[in-house]
Design an enzyme around this catalytic site. Structure first.
Site, PDB file in Angstrom:
ATOM      1  N   CYS A 106      46.433 -58.407  74.480  1.00 42.24           N
ATOM      2  CA  CYS A 106      46.568 -56.972  74.259  1.00 42.24           C
ATOM      3  C   CYS A 106      48.031 -56.700  73.922  1.00 42.24           C
ATOM      4  CB  CYS A 106      46.069 -56.140  75.447  1.00 42.24           C
ATOM      5  SG  CYS A 106      47.026 -56.248  76.961  1.00 42.24           S
TER       6      CYS A 106
ATOM      7  N   THR B  57      50.782 -55.396  75.482  1.00 47.24           N
ATOM      8  CA  THR B  57      51.795 -55.901  76.411  1.00 47.24           C
ATOM      9  C   THR B  57      51.329 -57.128  77.182  1.00 47.24           C
ATOM     10  OG1 THR B  57      51.011 -54.537  78.233  1.00 47.24           O
ATOM     11  CG2 THR B  57      52.728 -53.592  76.787  1.00 47.24           C
TER      12      THR B  57
ATOM     13  N   HIS C   9      51.368 -76.345  96.300  1.00 54.61           N
ATOM     14  CA  HIS C   9      50.633 -75.500  95.363  1.00 54.61           C
ATOM     15  C   HIS C   9      49.174 -75.360  95.782  1.00 54.61           C
ATOM     16  CE1 HIS C   9      54.186 -75.344  92.980  1.00 54.61           C
ATOM     17  NE2 HIS C   9      54.152 -76.631  92.680  1.00 54.61           N
TER      18      HIS C   9
END
Length: 149
Positions: free
Chosen positions: A66, A68, A135
């Protein structure tokens, strides 16, 4: 064969088409959830469908575009099991995969340099999750929060 779900709003349409052609030339299957032209389109309508496809395992990853990138990023991350990351450069694409095991790449049609766009996509597709304990621990916390909804 890698399968990618793609979506855009009207502002991301032209970049999505460019990327779709790039991926198809590399024998990657693309499922296109729209938009299909530059007429005004709401990013939640297309972005949700593509993210849902990834979450359900029908596609390996998603690519959303899109103006931004923020809107697509927000809507994708509302789908359980999605880890969408807005990547404006190669480094963010690399670490989103290595550290966050991102499964949806979000791009900005207005903020990403056109000279880097294919490199960002290539890095995202070619990097893999590090599986490092720190992680994994963080991703498990995300899953725990998701399940508390």
């Amino acid at each position: 064969m890698l399968k990618i779900s793609m979506a855009s709003d009207h502002a991301g349409y032209q970049l999505k088409v460019l990327l779709k052609d790039y991926l198809v030339e590399r024998d990657i299957e693309v499922i296109d959830f729209g938009s299909y032209d530059t007429e005004s389109a709401d990013y939640p309508d297309t972005g949700f469908l593509a993210a849902q496809d990834v979450a359900e395992g029908k596609s390996d990853i998603g690519i959303l575009v899109c103006a931004t990138g923020h809107g697509m990023n927000m809507v994708a991350n509302k789908v359980k099991g999605i880890r969408a990351c807005l990547c404006l450069n190669k480094e963010s694409a690399k670490f989103s995969r290595q550290h966050n095991d991102a499964n949806v790449l979000v791009l900005s049609s207005k903020q990403t340099m056109s000279t880097e766009i294919f490199q960002i996509v290539d890095v995202f597709l070619n990097e893999s999750f590090s599986n490092e304990e720190r992680h994994l621990r963080r991703l498990n916390k995300i899953k725990d929060y998701e399940n508390k909804k």
